[in-house]
Design a protein around this motif. Structure first.
Motif, PDB file in Angstrom:
ATOM      1  N   THR A 173       0.851  -1.190   0.000  1.00  0.00           N
ATOM      2  CA  THR A 173       0.000   0.000   0.000  1.00  0.00           C
ATOM      3  C   THR A 173       0.881   1.231   0.000  1.00  0.00           C
ATOM      4  OG1 THR A 173      -1.762  -1.135   1.217  1.00  0.00           O
ATOM      5  CG2 THR A 173      -1.780   1.269   1.264  1.00  0.00           C
ATOM      6  N   VAL A 174       0.582   2.180  -0.874  1.00  0.00           N
ATOM      7  CA  VAL A 174       1.356   3.417  -0.962  1.00  0.00           C
ATOM      8  C   VAL A 174       0.517   4.565  -0.403  1.00  0.00           C
ATOM      9  CG1 VAL A 174       2.528   5.050  -2.480  1.00  0.00           C
ATOM     10  CG2 VAL A 174       2.651   2.601  -2.970  1.00  0.00           C
ATOM     11  N   VAL A 175       1.050   5.255   0.593  1.00  0.00           N
ATOM     12  CA  VAL A 175       0.391   6.428   1.179  1.00  0.00           C
ATOM     13  C   VAL A 175       1.173   7.667   0.750  1.00  0.00           C
ATOM     14  CG1 VAL A 175      -0.261   7.608   3.295  1.00  0.00           C
ATOM     15  CG2 VAL A 175      -0.451   5.118   3.162  1.00  0.00           C
ATOM     16  N   LEU A 176       0.531   8.532  -0.008  1.00  0.00           N
ATOM     17  CA  LEU A 176       1.177   9.748  -0.506  1.00  0.00           C
ATOM     18  C   LEU A 176       0.701  10.936   0.314  1.00  0.00           C
ATOM     19  CD1 LEU A 176       0.887   9.121  -4.358  1.00  0.00           C
ATOM     20  CD2 LEU A 176       2.765   8.534  -2.819  1.00  0.00           C
ATOM     21  N   GLY A 177       1.617  11.495   1.096  1.00  0.00           N
ATOM     22  CA  GLY A 177       1.281  12.592   1.987  1.00  0.00           C
ATOM     23  C   GLY A 177       1.438  12.165   3.435  1.00  0.00           C
ATOM     24  N   PHE A 178       2.301  12.872   4.171  1.00  0.00           N
ATOM     25  CA  PHE A 178       2.521  12.564   5.583  1.00  0.00           C
ATOM     26  C   PHE A 178       2.546  13.865   6.376  1.00  0.00           C
ATOM     27  CE2 PHE A 178       5.412  12.167   9.207  1.00  0.00           C
ATOM     28  CZ  PHE A 178       4.776  11.150   9.907  1.00  0.00           C
ATOM     29  N   TYR A 179       1.825  13.864   7.496  1.00  0.00           N
ATOM     30  CA  TYR A 179       1.745  15.060   8.320  1.00  0.00           C
ATOM     31  C   TYR A 179       1.945  14.685   9.782  1.00  0.00           C
ATOM     32  CZ  TYR A 179      -0.170  16.756   4.010  1.00  0.00           C
ATOM     33  OH  TYR A 179      -0.326  17.057   2.679  1.00  0.00           O
ATOM     34  N   PRO A 180       3.020  15.170  10.409  1.00  0.00           N
ATOM     35  CA  PRO A 180       3.258  14.875  11.826  1.00  0.00           C
ATOM     36  C   PRO A 180       2.051  15.273  12.673  1.00  0.00           C
ATOM     37  CG  PRO A 180       5.178  15.946  10.859  1.00  0.00           C
ATOM     38  CD  PRO A 180       4.073  16.031   9.835  1.00  0.00           C
ATOM     39  N   GLY A 181       1.654  14.385  13.559  1.00  0.00           N
ATOM     40  CA  GLY A 181       0.485  14.619  14.393  1.00  0.00           C
ATOM     41  C   GLY A 181      -0.766  13.943  13.871  1.00  0.00           C
ATOM     42  N   GLU A 182      -0.748  13.509  12.604  1.00  0.00           N
ATOM     43  CA  GLU A 182      -1.899  12.830  12.009  1.00  0.00           C
ATOM     44  C   GLU A 182      -1.503  11.375  11.726  1.00  0.00           C
ATOM     45  OE1 GLU A 182      -4.686  14.594  11.675  1.00  0.00           O
ATOM     46  OE2 GLU A 182      -3.738  16.470  12.258  1.00  0.00           O
ATOM     47  N   TYR A 183      -1.879  10.472  12.634  1.00  0.00           N
ATOM     48  CA  TYR A 183      -1.446   9.073  12.515  1.00  0.00           C
ATOM     49  C   TYR A 183      -2.621   8.104  12.406  1.00  0.00           C
ATOM     50  CZ  TYR A 183       2.799  11.286  14.185  1.00  0.00           C
ATOM     51  OH  TYR A 183       3.881  12.127  14.326  1.00  0.00           O
ATOM     52  N   THR A 184      -3.844   8.624  12.317  1.00  0.00           N
ATOM     53  CA  THR A 184      -5.012   7.745  12.286  1.00  0.00           C
ATOM     54  C   THR A 184      -4.972   6.798  11.099  1.00  0.00           C
ATOM     55  OG1 THR A 184      -6.395   9.353  13.446  1.00  0.00           O
ATOM     56  CG2 THR A 184      -7.527   7.683  12.157  1.00  0.00           C
ATOM     57  N   LEU A 185      -4.623   7.309   9.932  1.00  0.00           N
ATOM     58  CA  LEU A 185      -4.619   6.479   8.723  1.00  0.00           C
ATOM     59  C   LEU A 185      -3.637   5.320   8.858  1.00  0.00           C
ATOM     60  CD1 LEU A 185      -5.522   5.898   5.861  1.00  0.00           C
ATOM     61  CD2 LEU A 185      -3.845   7.549   5.040  1.00  0.00           C
ATOM     62  N   LEU A 186      -2.403   5.616   9.268  1.00  0.00           N
ATOM     63  CA  LEU A 186      -1.409   4.552   9.427  1.00  0.00           C
ATOM     64  C   LEU A 186      -1.839   3.571  10.521  1.00  0.00           C
ATOM     65  CD1 LEU A 186       1.963   6.528   9.142  1.00  0.00           C
ATOM     66  CD2 LEU A 186       0.927   5.015   7.457  1.00  0.00           C
ATOM     67  N   ARG A 187      -2.412   4.100  11.605  1.00  0.00           N
ATOM     68  CA  ARG A 187      -2.860   3.226  12.693  1.00  0.00           C
ATOM     69  C   ARG A 187      -3.949   2.281  12.198  1.00  0.00           C
ATOM     70  NH1 ARG A 187      -4.065   7.022  15.914  1.00  0.00           N
ATOM     71  NH2 ARG A 187      -2.000   7.236  16.846  1.00  0.00           N
ATOM     72  N   GLN A 188      -4.844   2.783  11.353  1.00  0.00           N
ATOM     73  CA  GLN A 188      -5.907   1.944  10.806  1.00  0.00           C
ATOM     74  C   GLN A 188      -5.366   0.880   9.858  1.00  0.00           C
ATOM     75  OE1 GLN A 188      -9.277   2.005  11.753  1.00  0.00           O
ATOM     76  NE2 GLN A 188      -8.209   3.202  13.314  1.00  0.00           N
ATOM     77  N   LEU A 189      -4.365   1.222   9.073  1.00  0.00           N
ATOM     78  CA  LEU A 189      -3.757   0.242   8.164  1.00  0.00           C
ATOM     79  C   LEU A 189      -3.050  -0.864   8.949  1.00  0.00           C
ATOM     80  CD1 LEU A 189      -2.357   2.615   5.387  1.00  0.00           C
ATOM     81  CD2 LEU A 189      -4.391   1.163   5.288  1.00  0.00           C
ATOM     82  N   VAL A 190      -2.450  -0.496  10.084  1.00  0.00           N
ATOM     83  CA  VAL A 190      -1.830  -1.505  10.953  1.00  0.00           C
ATOM     84  C   VAL A 190      -2.898  -2.450  11.484  1.00  0.00           C
ATOM     85  CG1 VAL A 190      -0.643  -1.886  13.147  1.00  0.00           C
ATOM     86  CG2 VAL A 190       0.150  -0.092  11.612  1.00  0.00           C
ATOM     87  N   LEU A 191      -4.019  -1.885  11.943  1.00  0.00           N
ATOM     88  CA  LEU A 191      -5.104  -2.716  12.477  1.00  0.00           C
ATOM     89  C   LEU A 191      -5.728  -3.572  11.381  1.00  0.00           C
ATOM     90  CD1 LEU A 191      -6.840  -0.087  14.799  1.00  0.00           C
ATOM     91  CD2 LEU A 191      -5.502  -2.061  15.526  1.00  0.00           C
ATOM     92  N   ALA A 192      -5.829  -3.017  10.164  1.00  0.00           N
ATOM     93  CA  ALA A 192      -6.440  -3.764   9.056  1.00  0.00           C
ATOM     94  C   ALA A 192      -5.607  -4.989   8.683  1.00  0.00           C
ATOM     95  CB  ALA A 192      -6.601  -2.851   7.838  1.00  0.00           C
ATOM     96  N   ALA A 193      -4.299  -4.918   8.903  1.00  0.00           N
ATOM     97  CA  ALA A 193      -3.433  -6.053   8.583  1.00  0.00           C
ATOM     98  C   ALA A 193      -3.774  -7.261   9.450  1.00  0.00           C
ATOM     99  CB  ALA A 193      -1.966  -5.666   8.768  1.00  0.00           C
ATOM    100  N   ALA A 194      -4.221  -7.027  10.686  1.00  0.00           N
ATOM    101  CA  ALA A 194      -4.683  -8.093  11.594  1.00  0.00           C
ATOM    102  C   ALA A 194      -3.683  -9.235  11.707  1.00  0.00           C
ATOM    103  CB  ALA A 194      -6.039  -8.612  11.116  1.00  0.00           C
ATOM    104  N   GLY A 195      -2.405  -8.874  11.867  1.00  0.00           N
ATOM    105  CA  GLY A 195      -1.389  -9.903  12.083  1.00  0.00           C
ATOM    106  C   GLY A 195      -0.787 -10.467  10.818  1.00  0.00           C
ATOM    107  N   ARG A 196      -1.361 -10.141   9.651  1.00  0.00           N
ATOM    108  CA  ARG A 196      -0.807 -10.643   8.390  1.00  0.00           C
ATOM    109  C   ARG A 196       0.403  -9.805   7.980  1.00  0.00           C
ATOM    110  NH1 ARG A 196      -6.158  -9.746   7.242  1.00  0.00           N
ATOM    111  NH2 ARG A 196      -5.544  -8.049   5.867  1.00  0.00           N
ATOM    112  N   PRO A 197       1.398 -10.411   7.321  1.00  0.00           N
ATOM    113  CA  PRO A 197       2.546  -9.629   6.832  1.00  0.00           C
ATOM    114  C   PRO A 197       2.074  -8.562   5.846  1.00  0.00           C
ATOM    115  CG  PRO A 197       3.030 -11.970   6.758  1.00  0.00           C
ATOM    116  CD  PRO A 197       1.563 -11.858   7.071  1.00  0.00           C
ATOM    117  N   SER A 198       2.408  -7.332   6.112  1.00  0.00           N
ATOM    118  CA  SER A 198       1.963  -6.229   5.264  1.00  0.00           C
ATOM    119  C   SER A 198       3.053  -5.184   5.173  1.00  0.00           C
ATOM    120  CB  SER A 198       0.686  -5.583   5.826  1.00  0.00           C
ATOM    121  OG  SER A 198      -0.369  -6.513   5.905  1.00  0.00           O
TER     122      SER A 198
END
Length: 618
Positions: free
Chosen positions: A136-161
């Motif tokens: 997955t490619v995320v274009l755009g990063f802003y310090p203090g805004e981590y919800t999107l990355l946190r959700q992608l981590v949770l969406a992986a649900a333990g699978r290699p991602s």
């Protein structure tokens, strides 16, 4: 008459100038070019020295080949000859070769060291090519805004991602910011790259053509659109036709043309519209915004489309009574989504079920056939109690909020509206269509006496963010109003709830979760939905219906008004609510803590202060 030639045409360049110019051109070609020049000059020096030794007969043994070899060996080793190696002339010339070799070695080491440092710096800046597939490619990063990355981590649900994050920030800066604010499990890799996300050539290092999805999340609409165009151009060039592109657009006028979006598999979310609909739905139902967040959040239960064995021939009501570890909320049949279908709808094996569950594959059908009993509990016909809503502030979404307000809102009090007559006429037209009474309050929202008078007017207060201001400045204005309204509510013993629109996720942490306060933050709520759509694009139509005033929506139903106080199994509550046309998703206690997707045979004790979280048409 002869014209005199300019002095520049008569000028002859000196040998020194020509050599400097030649050397300058060589330097611009890089380290390898310098190394080649250094080797050639050094070999020429060794050959010239050897030729001089032979010409002046300083080689006593007279072997020409050995003289050339000794000269080159002395150059390479930078080894001064000893006194007994030959005549004085031989020693002097060989010493010159040795000194040249010393210079050769020193310069060569310097060039190699500099090249290695440049390469390391380049790697630190994140300029190397990403060799990944199905990432997955995320274009755009802003310090203090981590919800999107946190959700992608949770969406992986333990699978290699793997997620590749790209922006103009230095790679080390991004990595440090992420590591300090996000817990990344071992199965999840985040690769950062420094790139100009609006430039197709710069984006090539992210291997966009081999990824599964691209998420564009800049906060500026113009930059977002340019990034989408850059990604589309790169995918067209590389042939990545299966890659989906998901983006956040803030203003309706910047929406991407649907024909181009469909052709390039582009899904765009209009944040301001989404937020306006959430505000309208949540402002009279305290706790609903938290329910929205939990439903869209990967941390807990969320919506999935799944194929299930054993549903062929079942009615939707039977499916509801037999499904455990998940709640059926609709079906996908022949490309059409039916949310909250009729209870007697017969399912076929080709149907995909819209399930609200913790994991995609967690929902199970009980093997034992459960007969559907007649529902003995009769719910009263609930009349909506008319209520009023105060809206402080103005932005372009106000018309959407008015259009989406619940049916029981009868009066809307507008405060701080700096609108032209044309905009006022549009708002009044919407109010007339919805049978709303608009009241325009004139006063200073920063005045305590005015706010106190205002707070006594309605049970519901909405604070809108000014989209024309800098996000930080707009959020501070909202925070100032919020803390003053909280103070007034506490000192005067009032019981109104507050719905707050903010633009920055980080600013919400400054004020915490006060009593009877709902927060709707632009970046975080959009990121929640964006992560869901990136994982399951077909959910976009589900979310559109949930956030519309037409079709099925989320509601909080009062246990007291429905006379449902007492103890029930989840199976019984599902049946009771299904008979009234609702899908039971969870419950909300008097402290505003929600529990979603309970087990089928769990026992629930409801009090008059509790609410049921349901999906349905009002």
């Amino acid at each position: 008459m002869k014209t005199e030639k300019s002095s520049s045409e008569h000028r002859r360049f000196t040998i020194k100038e020509r050599l400097e110019y030649w050397f300058d051109n060589r330097v611009t070609r890089g380290s390898l070019s310098l190394i080649r020049v250094l080797i050639v000059i050094s070999i020429l020096l060794a050959l010239v020295i050897a030729a001089l030794i032979i010409a002046f007969r300083f080689n006593e043994k007279g072997e020409v080949a050995s003289v050339y070899w000794d000269s080159i060996a002395t150059l390479i080793n930078a080894w001064m000859p000893s006194f007994g190696d030959g005549s004085m002339g031989y020693l002097i010339l060989m010493s010159i070769t040795a000194i040249g070799g010393l210079l050769f070695t020193s310069v060569l080491i310097g060039i190699i060291t500099s090249t290695i440092e440049e390469k390391i710096d380049s790697l630190k800046r994140g300029n190397s090519l990403v060799l990944e597939r199905n990432h997955t490619v995320v274009l755009g990063f802003y310090p203090g805004e981590y919800t999107l990355l946190r959700q992608l981590v949770l969406a992986a649900a333990g699978r290699p991602s793997c997620v590749v994050v790209a922006d103009q920030m230095e790679r080390e800066e991004m990595e440090q910011s992420i590591s300090e604010n996000l817990d990344v499990p071992k199965n999840f890799r985040i690769i950062c790259r420094t790139a100009e996300i609006t430039d197709p050539a710069s984006l090539e290092k992210c291997s966009i053509d081999t990824c599964k999805t691209v998420i564009v999340s800049p906060t500026d609409d113009m930059r977002t659109i340019k990034t989408i165009l850059a990604v589309s151009a790169l995918l067209e060039e590389k042939g990545g036709s299966e890659v989906s592109v998901n983006a956040i657009i803030y203003k309706a006028e910047h929406r991407f043309p649907s024909s181009i979006a469909e052709a390039n598999k582009i899904s765009t979310l209009q944040t301001n519209i989404i937020l306006a609909k959430m505000i309208a739905h949540s402002c009279t139902q305290t706790g609903l915004s938290a329910a929205f967040r939990e439903i869209f959040d990967f941390d807990g239960s969320e919506f999935y489309f799944v194929r299930m064995e054993g549903i062929d021939g079942l009615s939707f009501e039977n499916l509801m009574m037999r499904m455990d570890k998940g709640t059926p909320a609709g079906i996908l049949r022949d490309g059409e989504i039916m949310m909250n279908p009729p209870a007697d709808l017969v399912l076929s094996r080709t149907d995909r079920v819209l399930v609200f569950a913790e994991e995609r594959d967690s929902a199970r059908l009980e093997k034992k056939e459960v007969p559907v009993k007649a529902c003995t509990k009769t719910l009263p016909v609930m009349e909506e109690v008319p209520t009023g809503t105060v809206i402080i502030g103005y932005n372009e979404t106000l018309s959407i909020i008015l259009h989406e307000l619940p049916e029981n809102v009868s009066d809307v009090y507008l405060v701080g509206q700096k609108t032209a007559q044309e905009e006022k006429d549009e708002l009044q037209k919407i109010a007339d269509e919805r049978n709303l009474q608009l009241h325009e309050y004139q006063g200073d929202p920063e005045s305590e006496s005015f706010l106190t008078e205002l707070a006594q007017t309605s049970e519901h207060i909405v604070i809108l963010s000014d989209h024309n201001l800098d996000p930080e400045e707009a959020d501070m204005e909202v925070i100032f109003l919020l803390i003053n309204l909280r103070d007034i509510r506490k000192r005067h013993g009032l019981n109104f709830n507050i719905t707050v629109e903010m633009q920055k996720e980080a600013n919400q942490n400054l004020i915490g979760h006060g009593d009877h306060t709902d927060y709707l933050v632009a970046t975080s709520m959009s990121s929640l939905i964006l992560a869901q759509v990136a994982e399951s694009p077909e959910l976009l139509d589900v979310f559109r219906e949930l956030l519309s005033n037409e079709g099925n929506e989320l509601y909080l139903k009062s246990v007291a008004q429905m006379h449902l106080e007492g103890q029930y199994t989840v199976r019984e509550l599902r049946q009771i609510m299904l008979k009234k046309g609702y899908i039971l998703l969870g419950d909300l206690d008097k402290e505003k803590y929600s529990t979603l997707d309970r087990r089928l045979n769990d026992s629930v004790t409801l009090s008059g202060e509790d609410f049921l979280i349901v999906l349905g048409q009002n």
